[in-house]
Write a protein that holds these residues in place. Sequence first.
Motif, short mmCIF file in Angstrom:
data_model
loop_
_atom_site.label_atom_id
_atom_site.label_comp_id
_atom_site.label_asym_id
_atom_site.label_seq_id
_atom_site.Cartn_x
_atom_site.Cartn_y
_atom_site.Cartn_z
N VAL A 171 21.78 -60.97 6.40
CA VAL A 171 20.52 -61.82 6.62
C VAL A 171 20.93 -62.61 7.81
O VAL A 171 19.99 -63.22 8.19
CB VAL A 171 20.21 -62.67 5.50
N GLY A 172 22.04 -62.81 8.45
CA GLY A 172 22.33 -63.67 9.49
C GLY A 172 23.75 -63.61 10.08
O GLY A 172 24.69 -62.92 9.30
N VAL A 173 24.01 -64.43 10.79
CA VAL A 173 25.47 -64.53 11.35
C VAL A 173 25.70 -66.13 11.74
O VAL A 173 24.76 -67.02 11.99
CB VAL A 173 25.44 -63.83 13.00
N ARG A 174 26.92 -66.40 11.22
CA ARG A 174 27.41 -67.66 11.45
C ARG A 174 28.21 -67.69 12.78
O ARG A 174 29.23 -67.07 12.60
CB ARG A 174 28.32 -68.46 10.23
N LYS A 175 27.76 -68.18 13.93
CA LYS A 175 28.70 -68.09 15.06
C LYS A 175 30.19 -69.09 14.96
O LYS A 175 29.88 -69.92 14.64
CB LYS A 175 27.83 -68.56 16.33
N GLY A 176 31.06 -68.34 15.37
CA GLY A 176 32.45 -69.03 15.43
C GLY A 176 32.92 -69.74 14.13
O GLY A 176 33.55 -70.67 14.03
N ILE A 202 26.52 -63.27 7.25
CA ILE A 202 25.98 -63.93 5.91
C ILE A 202 25.20 -62.71 5.20
O ILE A 202 24.54 -62.00 5.83
CB ILE A 202 24.95 -65.00 6.26
N MET A 203 25.70 -62.61 3.90
CA MET A 203 25.19 -61.45 3.17
C MET A 203 24.57 -62.19 1.95
O MET A 203 25.23 -62.95 1.32
CB MET A 203 26.13 -60.40 2.86
N TRP A 204 23.52 -61.52 1.31
CA TRP A 204 22.91 -61.88 0.02
C TRP A 204 22.58 -60.91 -0.77
O TRP A 204 22.44 -59.71 -0.20
CB TRP A 204 21.67 -62.86 0.33
N LEU A 239 32.19 -52.72 0.81
CA LEU A 239 32.11 -52.89 -0.50
C LEU A 239 30.76 -53.72 -0.93
O LEU A 239 30.22 -53.48 -1.96
CB LEU A 239 33.34 -53.64 -0.97
N TYR A 240 30.52 -54.55 -0.01
CA TYR A 240 29.52 -55.61 -0.39
C TYR A 240 28.14 -54.73 -0.54
O TYR A 240 27.46 -55.18 -1.28
CB TYR A 240 29.54 -57.02 0.48
N ARG A 241 28.10 -53.84 0.53
CA ARG A 241 26.48 -53.31 0.78
C ARG A 241 26.61 -52.15 -0.42
O ARG A 241 25.32 -51.95 -0.85
CB ARG A 241 26.72 -52.45 1.86
N LYS A 242 27.77 -51.63 -0.93
CA LYS A 242 27.72 -50.88 -2.21
C LYS A 242 26.95 -51.35 -3.48
O LYS A 242 26.35 -50.79 -4.15
CB LYS A 242 29.23 -50.29 -2.39
N TYR A 243 27.44 -52.99 -3.42
CA TYR A 243 26.88 -53.63 -4.53
C TYR A 243 25.41 -54.27 -4.20
O TYR A 243 24.97 -55.15 -4.98
CB TYR A 243 28.00 -54.75 -5.10
N GLY A 244 24.86 -53.90 -3.15
CA GLY A 244 23.59 -54.44 -2.94
C GLY A 244 23.45 -55.71 -1.97
O GLY A 244 22.10 -56.09 -1.73
N PHE A 245 24.57 -56.01 -1.44
CA PHE A 245 24.63 -57.18 -0.53
C PHE A 245 24.00 -56.65 1.06
O PHE A 245 24.25 -55.81 1.30
CB PHE A 245 25.87 -57.80 -0.23
N ARG A 272 20.95 -65.58 -10.14
CA ARG A 272 19.80 -65.00 -9.81
C ARG A 272 20.14 -64.31 -8.30
O ARG A 272 19.55 -63.12 -8.04
CB ARG A 272 18.54 -65.30 -9.42
N LYS A 273 21.07 -64.85 -7.65
CA LYS A 273 21.51 -64.32 -6.31
C LYS A 273 23.02 -64.44 -6.03
O LYS A 273 23.41 -65.73 -6.88
CB LYS A 273 20.85 -65.08 -5.31
N MET A 274 23.57 -63.78 -5.12
CA MET A 274 24.94 -64.17 -4.80
C MET A 274 25.04 -64.34 -3.14
O MET A 274 24.14 -63.33 -2.68
CB MET A 274 26.11 -63.23 -5.32
N THR A 275 25.67 -65.15 -2.65
CA THR A 275 25.71 -64.98 -1.35
C THR A 275 27.54 -64.91 -0.68
O THR A 275 28.15 -65.43 -1.52
CB THR A 275 25.07 -65.83 -0.37
N LEU A 276 27.60 -64.59 0.57
CA LEU A 276 28.97 -64.62 1.30
C LEU A 276 29.08 -64.87 2.60
O LEU A 276 28.10 -64.26 3.23
CB LEU A 276 30.04 -63.71 0.54
N GLU A 277 29.95 -65.26 3.25
CA GLU A 277 30.32 -64.89 4.57
C GLU A 277 31.49 -63.81 4.73
O GLU A 277 32.27 -63.83 4.04
CB GLU A 277 30.76 -66.13 5.39
N VAL A 278 31.56 -63.01 5.52
CA VAL A 278 32.45 -61.99 5.86
C VAL A 278 32.68 -61.71 7.58
O VAL A 278 31.57 -61.84 8.16
CB VAL A 278 32.02 -60.74 5.21
#
Length: 167
Positions: free
Chosen positions: A134-139, A150-152, A125-131, A109-115
Amino acid sequence: MTAAAFDPQKLSIRRMMLKDLDDVMRVETRSFTAPWSRQAFVGELVENRLARYVVAEYDGRVVGYAGFWMIMDEGHITNIAVDPDFRGLKLGERLLEAIMSMCMALGGRKMTLEVRVTNHVAQNLYRKYGFERVGVRKGYYTDNNEDALIMWVDLPPKVMRDREVQA
């Protein structure tokens, strides 16, 4: 590879197999400053029941790959890489579409990734597909301590629904 020389008839997207690992490692080491080890990929293919990986094969040669973990109803993208000689030919897009479709077929129902915050090409590319960010992972990245976005995305994203209607 230039766009003019690229023949889409010679491209296929299929499941990654152990026999692909020499080519996958070539793409991996050419694509990342902190590449995964061969053993990490073996573990993903042999031991990790949550993992799903595909390769982009062009004229018999693996030129890209992508993978994700299916956790409950969420796909967690682990990596997408395209050989530098084959970038700019929309292979990353084809790989992303393949794993998004695979995730949906598995009930995702959802997908996530770090970039990386500096990887604007991938973010676009990820934004083109709707990502969405939603946040940031420091370091997050160990090679240089760079932050990760962090994108969902909710599945199916609008882009893929539009393509299904046009098909």
